[in-house]
Design a protein around this motif. Structure first.
Motif, PDB file in Angstrom:
ATOM      1  N   LEU A  19      10.286  -4.678  34.533  1.00  0.00           N
ATOM      2  CA  LEU A  19      11.259  -3.765  35.358  1.00  0.00           C
ATOM      3  C   LEU A  19      12.681  -4.534  35.026  1.00  0.00           C
ATOM      4  O   LEU A  19      13.941  -3.824  35.210  1.00  0.00           O
ATOM      5  CB  LEU A  19      10.724  -3.517  36.630  1.00  0.00           C
ATOM      6  N   TYR A  20      12.632  -5.854  35.319  1.00  0.00           N
ATOM      7  CA  TYR A  20      13.922  -6.840  35.125  1.00  0.00           C
ATOM      8  C   TYR A  20      14.600  -6.280  33.781  1.00  0.00           C
ATOM      9  O   TYR A  20      15.919  -5.762  33.760  1.00  0.00           O
ATOM     10  CB  TYR A  20      13.735  -8.013  35.255  1.00  0.00           C
ATOM     11  N   LEU A  21      13.739  -6.341  32.562  1.00  0.00           N
ATOM     12  CA  LEU A  21      14.389  -6.064  31.291  1.00  0.00           C
ATOM     13  C   LEU A  21      15.045  -4.417  31.295  1.00  0.00           C
ATOM     14  O   LEU A  21      15.686  -4.237  30.790  1.00  0.00           O
ATOM     15  CB  LEU A  21      13.480  -6.517  30.164  1.00  0.00           C
ATOM     16  N   GLU A  22      14.126  -3.709  31.981  1.00  0.00           N
ATOM     17  CA  GLU A  22      14.315  -2.251  31.897  1.00  0.00           C
ATOM     18  C   GLU A  22      15.928  -2.118  32.459  1.00  0.00           C
ATOM     19  O   GLU A  22      16.598  -1.253  32.186  1.00  0.00           O
ATOM     20  CB  GLU A  22      13.379  -1.656  32.671  1.00  0.00           C
ATOM     21  N   SER A  23      16.228  -2.868  33.578  1.00  0.00           N
ATOM     22  CA  SER A  23      17.420  -2.560  34.257  1.00  0.00           C
ATOM     23  C   SER A  23      18.552  -3.564  33.717  1.00  0.00           C
ATOM     24  O   SER A  23      19.649  -3.295  34.186  1.00  0.00           O
ATOM     25  CB  SER A  23      17.294  -2.683  35.918  1.00  0.00           C
ATOM     26  N   ALA A  24      18.192  -4.280  32.792  1.00  0.00           N
ATOM     27  CA  ALA A  24      19.396  -5.377  32.554  1.00  0.00           C
ATOM     28  C   ALA A  24      19.893  -4.885  31.267  1.00  0.00           C
ATOM     29  O   ALA A  24      19.764  -5.371  30.114  1.00  0.00           O
ATOM     30  CB  ALA A  24      18.576  -6.754  32.027  1.00  0.00           C
ATOM     31  N   GLY A  25      21.030  -4.043  31.511  1.00  0.00           N
ATOM     32  CA  GLY A  25      21.582  -3.517  30.280  1.00  0.00           C
ATOM     33  C   GLY A  25      22.299  -4.577  29.324  1.00  0.00           C
ATOM     34  O   GLY A  25      22.637  -4.114  28.197  1.00  0.00           O
ATOM     35  N   PHE A  26      22.712  -5.611  29.680  1.00  0.00           N
ATOM     36  CA  PHE A  26      23.291  -6.496  28.897  1.00  0.00           C
ATOM     37  C   PHE A  26      22.191  -7.300  28.179  1.00  0.00           C
ATOM     38  O   PHE A  26      22.738  -8.366  27.643  1.00  0.00           O
ATOM     39  CB  PHE A  26      24.335  -7.289  29.572  1.00  0.00           C
ATOM     40  N   VAL A  27      20.959  -7.479  28.270  1.00  0.00           N
ATOM     41  CA  VAL A  27      20.051  -8.007  27.717  1.00  0.00           C
ATOM     42  C   VAL A  27      19.232  -7.491  26.671  1.00  0.00           C
ATOM     43  O   VAL A  27      18.771  -6.460  26.787  1.00  0.00           O
ATOM     44  CB  VAL A  27      18.959  -8.617  28.923  1.00  0.00           C
ATOM     45  N   THR A  28      19.469  -7.919  25.493  1.00  0.00           N
ATOM     46  CA  THR A  28      18.629  -7.541  24.300  1.00  0.00           C
ATOM     47  C   THR A  28      18.133  -8.758  23.179  1.00  0.00           C
ATOM     48  O   THR A  28      19.071  -9.672  23.239  1.00  0.00           O
ATOM     49  CB  THR A  28      19.465  -6.474  23.607  1.00  0.00           C
ATOM     50  N   GLY A  29      17.068  -8.731  22.721  1.00  0.00           N
ATOM     51  CA  GLY A  29      16.735  -9.622  21.875  1.00  0.00           C
ATOM     52  C   GLY A  29      16.130 -10.917  22.660  1.00  0.00           C
ATOM     53  O   GLY A  29      15.793 -11.978  22.009  1.00  0.00           O
ATOM     54  N   GLU A  30      15.609 -10.457  24.000  1.00  0.00           N
ATOM     55  CA  GLU A  30      15.321 -11.668  24.655  1.00  0.00           C
ATOM     56  C   GLU A  30      13.844 -11.548  24.867  1.00  0.00           C
ATOM     57  O   GLU A  30      13.170 -10.783  24.899  1.00  0.00           O
ATOM     58  CB  GLU A  30      15.812 -11.322  26.131  1.00  0.00           C
ATOM     59  N   ILE A  31      13.124 -12.945  24.681  1.00  0.00           N
ATOM     60  CA  ILE A  31      11.560 -13.106  24.844  1.00  0.00           C
ATOM     61  C   ILE A  31      11.417 -13.775  26.196  1.00  0.00           C
ATOM     62  O   ILE A  31      11.766 -14.875  26.533  1.00  0.00           O
ATOM     63  CB  ILE A  31      11.118 -14.158  24.088  1.00  0.00           C
ATOM     64  N   LEU A  32      11.311 -12.937  27.267  1.00  0.00           N
ATOM     65  CA  LEU A  32      11.266 -13.516  28.963  1.00  0.00           C
ATOM     66  C   LEU A  32       9.841 -13.867  29.074  1.00  0.00           C
ATOM     67  O   LEU A  32       8.890 -13.425  28.940  1.00  0.00           O
ATOM     68  CB  LEU A  32      11.518 -12.297  29.559  1.00  0.00           C
ATOM     69  N   HIS A  33       9.853 -15.443  29.200  1.00  0.00           N
ATOM     70  CA  HIS A  33       8.636 -16.028  29.699  1.00  0.00           C
ATOM     71  C   HIS A  33       8.242 -15.955  30.938  1.00  0.00           C
ATOM     72  O   HIS A  33       8.837 -16.483  31.900  1.00  0.00           O
ATOM     73  CB  HIS A  33       8.619 -17.392  29.111  1.00  0.00           C
ATOM     74  N   VAL A  34       7.023 -15.125  31.086  1.00  0.00           N
ATOM     75  CA  VAL A  34       6.636 -14.983  32.586  1.00  0.00           C
ATOM     76  C   VAL A  34       5.292 -15.631  32.591  1.00  0.00           C
ATOM     77  O   VAL A  34       4.242 -15.150  32.236  1.00  0.00           O
ATOM     78  CB  VAL A  34       6.435 -13.610  32.999  1.00  0.00           C
TER      79      VAL A  34
END
Length: 236
Positions: free
Chosen positions: A213-228
């Motif tokens: 959901l964070y990535l869905e709302s983060a319009g300035f983020v692309t190409g990110e591998i978000l480590h959870v």
């Protein structure tokens, strides 16, 4: 039917992280197209279920076609379907290898190709794939070559697609989990699995949902591998 509400496609949606994602996107007033091999029809008018094996290209095509026919658009694709086979490298069978590539790579390729083709028509969209920190940070005692081979491929593809489509309004990201508390892990394994994470616990389904959901709302983020992953990527 109005096509103004956003539409999310979620694979591997019948249980665990996938079921959590379906609920989360509905709570955000999205319409949802939910796929898994065994998914049952839904009585919710905002949910379209499409049963079938995501590694079958005809199933992937049907998911996207039915999404457009029913809801008029495709805004988000969450590539959640995946398998993890933990064996010593020399114990993997040809069947293990084929199955991991079929679900983890072929499934991603087919449905993402069809979904991005629809996103291009509207000039916007978001693809998120669920991968694994093990692809970048292997752990002694957790044999994971096929996961690393396939999910590592998704991490690389995520960055490549993000650059290819950045100027066309389509973002592409990934969430790399640690070990998540789902029905696939029996309670007797929880203590050992918790110890694999620097924070000393397993992840919850809600942790991964929150990352998506964070990535869905983060319009300035692309190409990110978000480590959870409870700190796995930082060290152990």
């Amino acid at each position: 039917m109005s096509t103004q509400r956003k539409v999310a496609i979620i694979t591997g949606a019948s249980q665990g992280i996938g079921a959590g994602l379906v609920k989360a996107f509905l709570d955000r007033d999205y319409r949802v197209v939910a796929n898994s091999r065994s998914i049952q029809p839904s009585n919710n008018p905002d949910v379209l279920t499409v049963a079938g094996d995501i590694s079958d290209r005809s199933v992937a095509e049907r998911i996207v076609k039915e999404a457009v026919a029913r809801f008029g658009r495709v805004d988000t694709l969450v590539n959640n379907a995946g398998i993890f086979t933990a064996k010593p490298f020399t114990a993997f069978t040809v069947e293990d290898y084929a199955q991991n590539l079929a679900v983890n790579l072929n499934g991603f390729f087919h449905v993402t190709q069809f979904a991005i083709a629809e996103m291009e028509k509207q000039g916007s969209g978001h693809v998120v794939s669920i991968t694994t920190t093990l692809a970048e940070y292997a752990i002694d005692g957790v044999p994971s070559v096929l996961a690393s081979l396939t999910k590592g491929g998704l991490n690389a593809a995520t960055k490549s697609l993000a650059i290819e489509y950045a100027k066309r309004g389509i973002r592409v990201n990934a969430v790399a989990p640690g070990v998540i508390k789902t029905p696939m892990h029996g309670p007797e394994t929880h203590a050992a699995l918790a110890s694999l994470h620097p924070v000393g616990r397993m992840g919850e389904i809600s942790d991964i949902v929150g990352g998506v959901l964070y990535l869905e709302s983060a319009g300035f983020v692309t190409g990110e591998i978000l480590h959870v992953d409870g700190g796995q990527i930082a060290g152990h």
